[in-house]
Design a protein around this motif. Structure first.
Motif, PDB file in Angstrom:
ATOM      1  N   GLN A  60      34.974  -1.168  12.127  1.00 28.99           N
ATOM      2  CA  GLN A  60      34.944  -2.620  12.264  1.00 28.99           C
ATOM      3  C   GLN A  60      35.067  -3.038  13.718  1.00 28.99           C
ATOM      4  N   LEU A  61      35.944  -2.384  14.453  1.00 24.85           N
ATOM      5  CA  LEU A  61      36.087  -2.693  15.877  1.00 24.85           C
ATOM      6  C   LEU A  61      34.797  -2.388  16.630  1.00 24.85           C
ATOM      7  N   LEU A 114      49.872  -2.081  21.223  1.00 26.11           N
ATOM      8  CA  LEU A 114      48.578  -1.562  20.773  1.00 26.11           C
ATOM      9  C   LEU A 114      48.802  -0.280  19.978  1.00 26.11           C
ATOM     10  N   LEU A 115      48.890  -0.436  18.677  1.00 29.60           N
ATOM     11  CA  LEU A 115      49.333   0.636  17.793  1.00 29.60           C
ATOM     12  C   LEU A 115      48.151   1.380  17.164  1.00 29.60           C
ATOM     13  N   THR A 116      48.363   2.657  16.871  1.00 28.63           N
ATOM     14  CA  THR A 116      47.348   3.495  16.232  1.00 28.63           C
ATOM     15  C   THR A 116      47.725   3.761  14.787  1.00 28.63           C
ATOM     16  N   GLU A 117      46.749   3.605  13.891  1.00 29.73           N
ATOM     17  CA  GLU A 117      46.883   4.064  12.509  1.00 29.73           C
ATOM     18  C   GLU A 117      46.015   5.315  12.425  1.00 29.73           C
ATOM     19  N   PRO A 118      46.628   6.506  12.473  1.00 37.42           N
ATOM     20  CA  PRO A 118      45.839   7.741  12.590  1.00 37.42           C
ATOM     21  C   PRO A 118      44.744   7.857  11.533  1.00 37.42           C
ATOM     22  N   GLY A 119      43.533   8.145  12.013  1.00 35.71           N
ATOM     23  CA  GLY A 119      42.404   8.340  11.117  1.00 35.71           C
ATOM     24  C   GLY A 119      41.824   7.067  10.541  1.00 35.71           C
ATOM     25  N   VAL A 120      42.416   5.904  10.886  1.00 36.34           N
ATOM     26  CA  VAL A 120      41.962   4.638  10.289  1.00 36.34           C
ATOM     27  C   VAL A 120      41.482   3.669  11.360  1.00 36.34           C
ATOM     28  N   GLY A 121      42.358   3.315  12.297  1.00 41.06           N
ATOM     29  CA  GLY A 121      41.990   2.319  13.296  1.00 41.06           C
ATOM     30  C   GLY A 121      43.146   1.945  14.171  1.00 41.06           C
TER      31      GLY A 121
END
Length: 236
Positions: free
Chosen positions: A184-185, A222-229
């Protein structure tokens, strides 16, 4: 996913102003300055399975090579997407003719951008699309973002971002507190043809963290959701 707007307006300054305001709200804008350019763009978008590629049309009537009514009639013969007329003419008779010809709304110049955005949301809702006002401001413990002013302040200091960095941050601001997927990004910032090019995203996310985070390896915002976004931490 960004909603796409076809903006048909020959006044360069107004077109730029509207484009900027619409992009802040998360719209993707296709601009045309004449009737011929708008018709050519319609043909191009039709080849790309239009109107699936465009959600709404903003149509000026006083075009240098014809009357916007011609395009309105063309649109109405083929599509049911909402069309909002924007015109300097105050003539009630013309308003009635445009509405009878299929326009969803008619705004007289000059108009407030906020009113235009509200009328666009109404027109889209009438077509079954749920549209809420965009989030354009963010404030969380030292990071403040104002999309309308294109302002980013971190710990009291103005932070200068590149256009792409700002566009990426703006997309995260509009979904603050929620994860936005990689695809999406990529689609919203770089375009649907780039949804597989995750290296763009990693590069620019790294640049944003380097400019905004005190410790980029352990980000606060600015957070990471591993494997998602990625997600921007929820606004305070």
């Amino acid at each position: 996913m960004s909603r796409r707007v076809l903006l048909v307006e020959d006044d360069r300054e107004l077109r730029a102003t509207l484009r900027g305001a619409l992009e802040v709200e998360g719209y993707e804008v296709h601009g045309a300055a004449s009737l011929a350019e708008a018709q050519a763009l319609c043909t191009h978008l039709a080849d790309a399975h239009w109107p699936a590629g465009v959600d709404l049309v903003l149509l000026d009537l006083g075009l240098p090579d014809g009357n916007g009514l011609q395009l309105l009639e063309q649109l109405r013969r083929r599509h049911g997407l909402p069309v909002l007329v924007i015109s300097a003419a105050h003539d009630d008779g013309q308003k009635i003719r445009m509405l009878d010809a299929g326009a969803d709304d008619y705004l007289v110049k000059p108009f407030a951008v906020g009113e235009l955005l509200a009328r666009m949301r109404v027109a889209l809702r009438h077509r079954g699309a749920s549209v809420a006002p965009a989030i354009t401001q963010y404030d969380n413990g030292g990071l403040s973002v104002d999309l309308n002013r294109r302002s980013v302040v971190c710990h009291g200091q103005t932070c200068h971002l590149t256009p792409t960095e700002f566009k990426l941050l703006a997309r995260l601001v509009r979904s603050a507190g929620r994860v936005v997927t990689h695809r999406q990004l990529l689609a919203d910032v770089w375009g649907p043809e780039h949804v597989e090019q995750t290296q763009y995203l990693r590069l620019y996310m790294g640049q944003l963290r380097a400019k905004l985070e005190a410790d980029p390896a352990n980000p606060r915002w600015l957070l990471t959701e591993p494997g998602v976004g990625y997600a921007l931490a929820e606004s305070a």
